[in-house]
Motif scaffolding. Sequence first.
Motif, PDB file in Angstrom:
ATOM      1  N   ALA A 139       7.904  44.359  41.650  1.00  0.00           N
ATOM      2  CA  ALA A 139       9.202  44.373  40.967  1.00  0.00           C
ATOM      3  C   ALA A 139       9.169  45.151  39.658  1.00  0.00           C
ATOM      4  CB  ALA A 139       9.666  42.943  40.693  1.00  0.00           C
ATOM      5  N   MET A 140       8.055  45.081  38.931  1.00  0.00           N
ATOM      6  CA  MET A 140       8.009  45.613  37.566  1.00  0.00           C
ATOM      7  C   MET A 140       7.022  46.750  37.374  1.00  0.00           C
ATOM      8  SD  MET A 140       7.948  41.979  35.528  1.00  0.00           S
ATOM      9  CE  MET A 140       7.937  42.788  33.930  1.00  0.00           C
TER      10      MET A 140
ATOM     11  N   THR B 228      16.760  41.749  37.349  1.00  0.00           N
ATOM     12  CA  THR B 228      18.097  41.610  36.774  1.00  0.00           C
ATOM     13  C   THR B 228      18.091  40.500  35.739  1.00  0.00           C
ATOM     14  OG1 THR B 228      20.446  41.357  37.269  1.00  0.00           O
ATOM     15  CG2 THR B 228      18.922  39.931  38.468  1.00  0.00           C
ATOM     16  N   THR B 229      19.189  40.385  35.025  1.00  0.00           N
ATOM     17  CA  THR B 229      19.276  39.355  33.975  1.00  0.00           C
ATOM     18  C   THR B 229      20.379  38.341  34.252  1.00  0.00           C
ATOM     19  OG1 THR B 229      20.787  40.711  32.669  1.00  0.00           O
ATOM     20  CG2 THR B 229      18.431  40.957  32.237  1.00  0.00           C
TER      21      THR B 229
ATOM     22  N   ILE C 118      12.495  39.463  44.027  1.00  0.00           N
ATOM     23  CA  ILE C 118      12.215  40.737  43.350  1.00  0.00           C
ATOM     24  C   ILE C 118      13.465  41.227  42.628  1.00  0.00           C
ATOM     25  CG2 ILE C 118      11.721  43.181  43.761  1.00  0.00           C
ATOM     26  CD1 ILE C 118       9.733  42.310  45.909  1.00  0.00           C
ATOM     27  N   GLN C 119      14.609  41.109  43.275  1.00  0.00           N
ATOM     28  CA  GLN C 119      15.855  41.512  42.631  1.00  0.00           C
ATOM     29  C   GLN C 119      16.156  40.654  41.410  1.00  0.00           C
ATOM     30  OE1 GLN C 119      18.933  41.453  45.592  1.00  0.00           O
ATOM     31  NE2 GLN C 119      17.989  43.060  46.840  1.00  0.00           N
TER      32      GLN C 119
ATOM     33  N   ILE D  28      14.516  30.781  48.137  1.00  0.00           N
ATOM     34  CA  ILE D  28      15.014  32.150  48.229  1.00  0.00           C
ATOM     35  C   ILE D  28      13.898  33.033  48.787  1.00  0.00           C
ATOM     36  CG2 ILE D  28      16.622  31.806  46.327  1.00  0.00           C
ATOM     37  CD1 ILE D  28      14.702  33.356  44.524  1.00  0.00           C
ATOM     38  N   GLY D  29      14.257  34.175  49.356  1.00  0.00           N
ATOM     39  CA  GLY D  29      13.280  35.078  49.937  1.00  0.00           C
ATOM     40  C   GLY D  29      12.618  35.966  48.904  1.00  0.00           C
ATOM     41  N   MET D  30      11.539  36.652  49.310  1.00  0.00           N
ATOM     42  CA  MET D  30      10.794  37.501  48.394  1.00  0.00           C
ATOM     43  C   MET D  30      11.635  38.673  47.902  1.00  0.00           C
ATOM     44  SD  MET D  30       7.973  37.879  46.762  1.00  0.00           S
ATOM     45  CE  MET D  30       6.801  36.812  47.624  1.00  0.00           C
ATOM     46  N   GLU D  31      12.405  39.296  48.787  1.00  0.00           N
ATOM     47  CA  GLU D  31      13.232  40.424  48.357  1.00  0.00           C
ATOM     48  C   GLU D  31      14.263  39.985  47.322  1.00  0.00           C
ATOM     49  OE1 GLU D  31      12.889  43.624  48.911  1.00  0.00           O
ATOM     50  OE2 GLU D  31      11.036  43.120  49.980  1.00  0.00           O
TER      51      GLU D  31
END
Length: 327
Positions: free
Chosen positions: A156-157, A323-324, A318-319, A312-315
Amino acid sequence: MVEFPTDQHWSALRQLRPVADDALAVVSVEVNGVTTALSIGMDNRGWLHLLVPCDAGAPSQTVPDLNCLKVRQRTLDEGSFIELSAPPSHERVFTPFCKEIISAVCEDGREAWPALSATVRAWQSAWKPVRPEMDKTTQVGLFGELVVLRYLLVPAMGPSAVGCWSGPEYERHDFVLDHLHIEVKTTRKSHPEHEISRLDQLHVPTGKDLLLVSIQLEETSAGRETLATQLDAVIDLLRGDSFALDNFMTKMVNVGWSDEMRASGELMRFELRDHGIYPVDESFPRLPESFRPPSGVVSLRYTIDLANLPAIGMEEAIQLVQTTDFI
């Protein structure tokens, strides 16, 4: 005393680490601005090497291995070399040790084997084992945090995720981002039950959000995963960023990791049984943040069961990291 190698030399070699097991990335040693026949190197595990030219044939002296220091004679295309190697966790000892050998050979003109033998004797106490074994609870918890780095935060980062890893600093939560905290709970149970060890561990930070990652492991002698496999996987992800890689290895050493563990027999073997990622919100099972223990109660532990909680799923996770605005 020579000024080679430095931290910068080892850091540059980390970016060049080879993939093949028997390969070395090497840099020639310079003394007073002159390139010598000596070199430093790094293998695919991150082990540090010093190569000193020597006469071919049997060594003139026998130098025993010490704790985390290996001494070998190695034949390469360029000739015969004394090869000294140490794990990355011992860089602070290996660097001045190398400098002393380089100085003896290049500045004092001493023969390689006698110089090495004398230097090893002088440094013998520095290589004595001082590392206690890493207990099972620490291995299990650290394994889970590396899984989160490997599969969630670095994807993700990027390499900057290492800077968010606060577990080695023993903060309230294992990962601290600008807008999000992440707590990792890892268990060997077959059920997603986790012990909460402090009252504020599931408190949502003001102005931020909190995720809990639940990881279930099966400990088995046939397991394909260990701390070492997770470590190596994260290193591969960070290979192009020497600062992040140095930061990561420093944090691993701070929590008790040593490359000696690979051959010590203390590494636990796992199979990843299951995982779940949960936003900590009003429906999450926890003590309310307003709860205050009675006077005189200074600590409290309780167990949460996440079996019926929607994950929740991994994708999606990652989102959320990227996001904030969520929950």
